[in-house]
Write a protein that holds these residues in place. Sequence first.
Motif, PDB file in Angstrom:
ATOM      1  N   ALA A  95     -24.382   0.072  41.331  1.00  0.00           N
ATOM      2  CA  ALA A  95     -24.113   0.081  39.963  1.00  0.00           C
ATOM      3  C   ALA A  95     -25.086  -0.335  39.111  1.00  0.00           C
ATOM      4  N   SER A  96     -25.207   0.114  37.747  1.00  0.00           N
ATOM      5  CA  SER A  96     -26.072  -0.536  36.784  1.00  0.00           C
ATOM      6  C   SER A  96     -25.648  -1.972  36.518  1.00  0.00           C
ATOM      7  N   THR A  97     -26.583  -2.456  35.724  1.00  0.00           N
ATOM      8  CA  THR A  97     -26.348  -4.019  35.436  1.00  0.00           C
ATOM      9  C   THR A  97     -25.265  -4.023  34.567  1.00  0.00           C
ATOM     10  N   ALA A  98     -24.968  -3.145  33.559  1.00  0.00           N
ATOM     11  CA  ALA A  98     -23.753  -3.219  32.708  1.00  0.00           C
ATOM     12  C   ALA A  98     -22.680  -3.119  33.552  1.00  0.00           C
ATOM     13  N   GLU A  99     -22.642  -2.128  34.394  1.00  0.00           N
ATOM     14  CA  GLU A  99     -21.308  -1.890  35.222  1.00  0.00           C
ATOM     15  C   GLU A  99     -20.893  -3.083  36.023  1.00  0.00           C
ATOM     16  N   CYS A 100     -22.101  -3.904  36.615  1.00  0.00           N
ATOM     17  CA  CYS A 100     -21.887  -4.820  37.666  1.00  0.00           C
ATOM     18  C   CYS A 100     -21.112  -6.232  36.598  1.00  0.00           C
ATOM     19  N   LEU A 101     -21.804  -6.397  35.245  1.00  0.00           N
ATOM     20  CA  LEU A 101     -21.207  -7.372  34.670  1.00  0.00           C
ATOM     21  C   LEU A 101     -19.663  -7.048  34.289  1.00  0.00           C
ATOM     22  N   THR A 102     -19.379  -5.877  33.821  1.00  0.00           N
ATOM     23  CA  THR A 102     -18.040  -5.526  33.597  1.00  0.00           C
ATOM     24  C   THR A 102     -17.181  -5.500  34.616  1.00  0.00           C
ATOM     25  N   ALA A 103     -17.426  -5.321  35.849  1.00  0.00           N
ATOM     26  CA  ALA A 103     -16.639  -5.556  36.936  1.00  0.00           C
ATOM     27  C   ALA A 103     -16.679  -7.022  37.472  1.00  0.00           C
ATOM     28  N   LEU A 104     -17.587  -7.912  37.352  1.00  0.00           N
ATOM     29  CA  LEU A 104     -17.604  -9.142  37.749  1.00  0.00           C
ATOM     30  C   LEU A 104     -16.517  -9.808  36.714  1.00  0.00           C
ATOM     31  N   ARG A 105     -16.528  -9.503  35.469  1.00  0.00           N
ATOM     32  CA  ARG A 105     -15.510 -10.059  34.322  1.00  0.00           C
ATOM     33  C   ARG A 105     -14.114  -9.682  34.694  1.00  0.00           C
ATOM     34  N   SER A 106     -13.939  -8.419  35.011  1.00  0.00           N
ATOM     35  CA  SER A 106     -12.454  -8.028  35.396  1.00  0.00           C
ATOM     36  C   SER A 106     -12.017  -8.660  36.940  1.00  0.00           C
ATOM     37  N   GLY A 107     -12.832  -9.165  37.572  1.00  0.00           N
ATOM     38  CA  GLY A 107     -12.468  -9.478  38.854  1.00  0.00           C
ATOM     39  C   GLY A 107     -12.607  -8.466  40.068  1.00  0.00           C
ATOM     40  N   GLU A 108     -13.081  -7.110  39.660  1.00  0.00           N
ATOM     41  CA  GLU A 108     -13.322  -6.359  40.846  1.00  0.00           C
ATOM     42  C   GLU A 108     -14.761  -6.246  41.657  1.00  0.00           C
ATOM     43  N   LEU A 109     -15.742  -7.559  41.251  1.00  0.00           N
ATOM     44  CA  LEU A 109     -16.414  -7.917  42.205  1.00  0.00           C
ATOM     45  C   LEU A 109     -16.717  -9.525  42.089  1.00  0.00           C
ATOM     46  N   ASP A 110     -17.278  -9.585  43.345  1.00  0.00           N
ATOM     47  CA  ASP A 110     -17.459 -11.394  43.421  1.00  0.00           C
ATOM     48  C   ASP A 110     -18.700 -11.758  43.092  1.00  0.00           C
ATOM     49  N   VAL A 111     -19.627 -11.071  43.464  1.00  0.00           N
ATOM     50  CA  VAL A 111     -21.380 -11.335  43.063  1.00  0.00           C
ATOM     51  C   VAL A 111     -21.916  -9.788  42.828  1.00  0.00           C
ATOM     52  N   ALA A 112     -23.191 -10.103  42.134  1.00  0.00           N
ATOM     53  CA  ALA A 112     -23.761  -8.813  41.769  1.00  0.00           C
ATOM     54  C   ALA A 112     -25.299  -9.352  41.903  1.00  0.00           C
TER      55      ALA A 112
END
Length: 280
Positions: free
Chosen positions: A126-143
């Motif tokens: 994913a792009s950086t923006a997509e990773c940050l959004t997913a981290l904030r929503s709890g969909e990712l644990d680390v990027a």
Amino acid sequence: MELRQLRYFVTVAEELHFGRAAERLNIVQPAVSQQVARLERELGLQLLDRSSRHVRLTGDGERMLREARAVLAAADQASEVAADLASGRDGLFRIGAAPGLRDRLERGLSTLRARTPNLEVQISSASTAECLTALRSGELDVAFVRGEVAAADLQVVELWRDPLSVLLPMEYRCDDGVKLIDLAGLPLRLASDPWLRDELAAACRAAGFEPTIGRPADDLEAAIVEMSTGAPAWTVVYGTACEAAEGALWMGPFAPPMSAPGQLVTGDGHCLDELVAAFG
């Protein structure tokens, strides 16, 4: 802005009463009032309308409440994953990653699996923006992303630096390093990478010219074919390994050298030291 302040604000917003919020948080009321007031000062916003008879959310407070809940949810999720990793329990570890990080991810995951053999891993490109959004929503644990990251609500640690290499027609080859000014007459083709685009635009301006932006190069293989058989252009890749069209294109360093930071990004509460040790 601290997670504690956000947690206190959310509790007050839900109770609409500082005393009841303090009871829920199991702390004294002045501490709640002080931290919420400090949050308002740091944000430059009035989040709560206070009077002797009531506490109400302002318009800014209502919007901030949604964002604060999202941040806290992401932090709680990260804490749960970190606890699973630290205790050795099985679990799903969700990673967002920029392209080209296979070696780093394999090394880091081998280290984690030595302690948690049955750890299930899910990796998303994913792009950086997509990773940050997913981290904030709890969909990712680390990027793991490249470029500078401005995210006060997340933990960001620079783990590595990737050299930036230029890919261009063979006649521009310079083993000692290509100077940006020598590329002023060529169109620049880049992938949809805001940090790299801005970084190169600023470097070109510092070298004395405004870059001519060509068609996007989101598919690098297709761009290489086009560049080797069509109109001359140049692009930039992370690292020093790239399958260039033999005889038509050349890839090498810039002079002076340029590089990009590689960042580990995670929510507050994660076992940051362990992640740095594993993936650094």
